[in-house]
Scaffold this motif. Sequence first.
Motif, PDB file in Angstrom:
ATOM      1  N   PHE A  28      31.216  -9.379 -45.303  1.00 39.46           N
ATOM      2  CA  PHE A  28      31.165 -10.341 -44.212  1.00 39.46           C
ATOM      3  C   PHE A  28      29.805 -11.027 -44.129  1.00 39.46           C
ATOM      4  CE2 PHE A  28      34.548  -7.369 -42.579  1.00 39.46           C
ATOM      5  CZ  PHE A  28      35.587  -8.194 -42.960  1.00 39.46           C
ATOM      6  N   ALA A  29      28.744 -10.316 -44.457  1.00 40.37           N
ATOM      7  CA  ALA A  29      27.412 -10.928 -44.491  1.00 40.37           C
ATOM      8  C   ALA A  29      27.345 -11.968 -45.606  1.00 40.37           C
ATOM      9  CB  ALA A  29      26.340  -9.864 -44.677  1.00 40.37           C
ATOM     10  N   SER A  30      27.906 -11.648 -46.752  1.00 33.37           N
ATOM     11  CA  SER A  30      27.937 -12.594 -47.872  1.00 33.37           C
ATOM     12  C   SER A  30      28.759 -13.821 -47.513  1.00 33.37           C
ATOM     13  CB  SER A  30      28.498 -11.928 -49.131  1.00 33.37           C
ATOM     14  OG  SER A  30      27.584 -10.990 -49.636  1.00 33.37           O
ATOM     15  N   LEU A  31      29.880 -13.618 -46.847  1.00 34.52           N
ATOM     16  CA  LEU A  31      30.699 -14.746 -46.401  1.00 34.52           C
ATOM     17  C   LEU A  31      29.920 -15.642 -45.452  1.00 34.52           C
ATOM     18  CD1 LEU A  31      34.278 -13.356 -45.773  1.00 34.52           C
ATOM     19  CD2 LEU A  31      33.700 -15.413 -47.036  1.00 34.52           C
ATOM     20  N   GLU A  32      29.140 -15.049 -44.596  1.00 37.82           N
ATOM     21  CA  GLU A  32      28.354 -15.831 -43.640  1.00 37.82           C
ATOM     22  C   GLU A  32      27.278 -16.647 -44.364  1.00 37.82           C
ATOM     23  OE1 GLU A  32      27.714 -17.657 -40.257  1.00 37.82           O
ATOM     24  OE2 GLU A  32      29.314 -16.208 -40.581  1.00 37.82           O
ATOM     25  N   ARG A  37      25.763 -22.101 -46.350  1.00 36.91           N
ATOM     26  CA  ARG A  37      25.505 -23.015 -47.471  1.00 36.91           C
ATOM     27  C   ARG A  37      26.557 -24.114 -47.523  1.00 36.91           C
ATOM     28  NH1 ARG A  37      23.678 -18.510 -51.943  1.00 36.91           N
ATOM     29  NH2 ARG A  37      21.755 -17.960 -50.868  1.00 36.91           N
ATOM     30  N   LEU A  38      27.792 -23.753 -47.273  1.00 35.37           N
ATOM     31  CA  LEU A  38      28.868 -24.740 -47.261  1.00 35.37           C
ATOM     32  C   LEU A  38      28.635 -25.778 -46.170  1.00 35.37           C
ATOM     33  CD1 LEU A  38      31.644 -25.784 -48.164  1.00 35.37           C
ATOM     34  CD2 LEU A  38      32.669 -24.090 -46.638  1.00 35.37           C
ATOM     35  N   GLU A  39      28.226 -25.333 -45.002  1.00 35.16           N
ATOM     36  CA  GLU A  39      27.978 -26.269 -43.905  1.00 35.16           C
ATOM     37  C   GLU A  39      26.834 -27.223 -44.243  1.00 35.16           C
ATOM     38  OE1 GLU A  39      29.944 -26.835 -41.300  1.00 35.16           O
ATOM     39  OE2 GLU A  39      31.227 -25.329 -42.230  1.00 35.16           O
ATOM     40  N   ARG A  40      25.810 -26.733 -44.920  1.00 35.53           N
ATOM     41  CA  ARG A  40      24.702 -27.615 -45.329  1.00 35.53           C
ATOM     42  C   ARG A  40      25.182 -28.666 -46.312  1.00 35.53           C
ATOM     43  NH1 ARG A  40      20.435 -23.828 -47.441  1.00 35.53           N
ATOM     44  NH2 ARG A  40      21.608 -22.098 -46.613  1.00 35.53           N
ATOM     45  N   VAL A  41      26.054 -28.284 -47.246  1.00 34.89           N
ATOM     46  CA  VAL A  41      26.592 -29.231 -48.219  1.00 34.89           C
ATOM     47  C   VAL A  41      27.457 -30.274 -47.510  1.00 34.89           C
ATOM     48  CG1 VAL A  41      28.219 -29.465 -50.152  1.00 34.89           C
ATOM     49  CG2 VAL A  41      26.481 -27.682 -50.205  1.00 34.89           C
ATOM     50  N   LYS A  42      28.265 -29.834 -46.562  1.00 35.76           N
ATOM     51  CA  LYS A  42      29.142 -30.759 -45.846  1.00 35.76           C
ATOM     52  C   LYS A  42      28.357 -31.805 -45.073  1.00 35.76           C
ATOM     53  CE  LYS A  42      33.358 -28.705 -44.675  1.00 35.76           C
ATOM     54  NZ  LYS A  42      34.140 -27.884 -43.755  1.00 35.76           N
ATOM     55  N   LYS A  43      27.163 -31.454 -44.631  1.00 32.95           N
ATOM     56  CA  LYS A  43      26.332 -32.408 -43.892  1.00 32.95           C
ATOM     57  C   LYS A  43      25.872 -33.567 -44.770  1.00 32.95           C
ATOM     58  CE  LYS A  43      24.715 -29.270 -40.357  1.00 32.95           C
ATOM     59  NZ  LYS A  43      23.593 -28.545 -39.783  1.00 32.95           N
ATOM     60  N   PHE A  50      35.135 -32.694 -47.646  1.00 29.16           N
ATOM     61  CA  PHE A  50      36.411 -32.026 -47.864  1.00 29.16           C
ATOM     62  C   PHE A  50      36.291 -30.683 -48.579  1.00 29.16           C
ATOM     63  CE2 PHE A  50      37.149 -36.577 -47.529  1.00 29.16           C
ATOM     64  CZ  PHE A  50      38.006 -36.594 -46.440  1.00 29.16           C
ATOM     65  N   ILE A  51      35.078 -30.230 -48.821  1.00 32.55           N
ATOM     66  CA  ILE A  51      34.884 -28.928 -49.455  1.00 32.55           C
ATOM     67  C   ILE A  51      35.156 -27.846 -48.421  1.00 32.55           C
ATOM     68  CG2 ILE A  51      33.236 -27.376 -50.564  1.00 32.55           C
ATOM     69  CD1 ILE A  51      31.794 -29.876 -51.607  1.00 32.55           C
ATOM     70  N   ALA A  52      35.917 -26.847 -48.822  1.00 32.61           N
ATOM     71  CA  ALA A  52      36.267 -25.783 -47.882  1.00 32.61           C
ATOM     72  C   ALA A  52      36.502 -24.490 -48.647  1.00 32.61           C
ATOM     73  CB  ALA A  52      37.517 -26.158 -47.107  1.00 32.61           C
ATOM     74  N   PHE A  53      36.507 -23.393 -47.914  1.00 35.14           N
ATOM     75  CA  PHE A  53      36.881 -22.112 -48.492  1.00 35.14           C
ATOM     76  C   PHE A  53      38.364 -22.141 -48.844  1.00 35.14           C
ATOM     77  CE2 PHE A  53      33.268 -20.243 -45.966  1.00 35.14           C
ATOM     78  CZ  PHE A  53      32.561 -19.769 -47.060  1.00 35.14           C
ATOM     79  N   SER A  54      38.744 -21.313 -49.768  1.00 36.06           N
ATOM     80  CA  SER A  54      40.162 -21.149 -50.080  1.00 36.06           C
ATOM     81  C   SER A  54      40.853 -20.543 -48.863  1.00 36.06           C
ATOM     82  CB  SER A  54      40.337 -20.226 -51.285  1.00 36.06           C
ATOM     83  OG  SER A  54      39.987 -18.897 -50.921  1.00 36.06           O
TER      84      SER A  54
END
Length: 72
Positions: A28-32, A37-43, A50-54
Amino acid sequence: MMLELYTDHCEVVKEALKGTKAADEHTFASLEVLNDRLERVKKLGGRYDFIAFSPAAEHLRQQAGKLAIGNT
């Protein structure tokens, strides 16, 4: 070294999704970390919006939220 840490987070989540390792606090820590990182890319916008987790990874993220709520 940063790339090595990124790979580690991906590996931890991948093993949990494959079922070869039980999901635990490390998962769960790794997921966070990956979510941050995903949120930074989306910005960055544009095609990155449109990038998202599976669906499986998103389900695992939701389990982390339930675990946190259940432990209070």
